[in-house]
Design a protein around this motif. Sequence first.
Motif, PDB file in Angstrom:
ATOM      1  N   TYR A 225      97.244  12.322 -19.179  1.00 51.96           N
ATOM      2  CA  TYR A 225      97.912  11.967 -20.361  1.00 51.96           C
ATOM      3  C   TYR A 225      96.862  12.108 -21.540  1.00 51.96           C
ATOM      4  O   TYR A 225      95.880  11.699 -21.633  1.00 51.96           O
ATOM      5  N   ALA A 226      97.397  12.824 -22.713  1.00 56.33           N
ATOM      6  CA  ALA A 226      96.702  13.179 -23.886  1.00 56.33           C
ATOM      7  C   ALA A 226      97.520  12.894 -24.996  1.00 56.33           C
ATOM      8  O   ALA A 226      98.772  13.246 -25.173  1.00 56.33           O
ATOM      9  N   SER A 227      96.995  12.060 -26.231  1.00 58.04           N
ATOM     10  CA  SER A 227      97.624  11.808 -27.232  1.00 58.04           C
ATOM     11  C   SER A 227      96.649  11.845 -28.407  1.00 58.04           C
ATOM     12  O   SER A 227      95.388  11.651 -28.373  1.00 58.04           O
ATOM     13  N   ARG A 228      97.101  12.343 -29.692  1.00 55.52           N
ATOM     14  CA  ARG A 228      96.452  12.353 -30.831  1.00 55.52           C
ATOM     15  C   ARG A 228      97.394  12.787 -31.848  1.00 55.52           C
ATOM     16  O   ARG A 228      98.686  12.815 -31.687  1.00 55.52           O
ATOM     17  N   ALA A 229      96.779  12.785 -33.092  1.00 53.90           N
ATOM     18  CA  ALA A 229      97.511  13.063 -34.348  1.00 53.90           C
ATOM     19  C   ALA A 229      98.333  14.444 -34.234  1.00 53.90           C
ATOM     20  O   ALA A 229      97.947  15.352 -33.547  1.00 53.90           O
TER      21      ALA A 229
END
Length: 259
Positions: A225-229
């Motif tokens: 899982y990857a999350s960012r702006a």
Amino acid sequence: MLNTDILLTLKINNQLFADAKRITLLKAIYQMGSLSQAARSIGISYKSAWDAINDINTLSEKPFVQTLTGGKGGGGATLSPYGIRFVEMYDLLTKMQTNAFNILSDETLPLNDILKVAAKVSLQSSARNQFYGVITSININEVAGFITVLLQDKQTEMTAYITHSSIERLNLMIGKEVILFVKAPQIELLDHADCNHYLTHVDSFVRSKHWGELTLSLASGINIYASRAIEDFKQLTIEHGSPLSIYINPENIIVATIV
């Protein structure tokens, strides 16, 4: 999920020491400060309550309940610090038993793997990425270094930075099982020539006005899982099934195990 009611019973020298009814009595004593009032509140006689507490205090290495004789209603009573800690431990064990039974339907979890079961039963973490594996190499000097872990798919390796003191504290060695934690915002969306560079495919992409989260998968089936702006995704082609290279900095990996 099954609606289970698991009752924990503890014996010492084959004699009843604690069960759900006695724990209820101890909690009532703690709340009311009186053995007689506690007995009345849970619907048992004062003699039954006194006998139960006497059994507990006799079998325990430290007294659970301290009583004051005399006074209206049979005198006062209080739980010792040791008794309070025992009640907390009993509640914790009961919760773990219930959670353990609830994972019965998860056929992907091998019940003979104590690390995975313990993590599933009792370990919660804010890190979305949790990888299980076995240490295959340790390269470390007097201060710090790296461990390499073969993940649960038996083909993907992941390297984590770790200090010498943590190696000793966790008793890490080749062949030991560990869990690796990585927060989703620490998954970097780029190619990298160093270790922990992986080619993944996009399973899903959830976005809001300011933030986005990717669910990725390795060819072996491990999810990442990857999350960012949301701005960080604008230069990328993100469609279901599209390839995406990622990098995990070894310094961003937390190592956990059963000591």
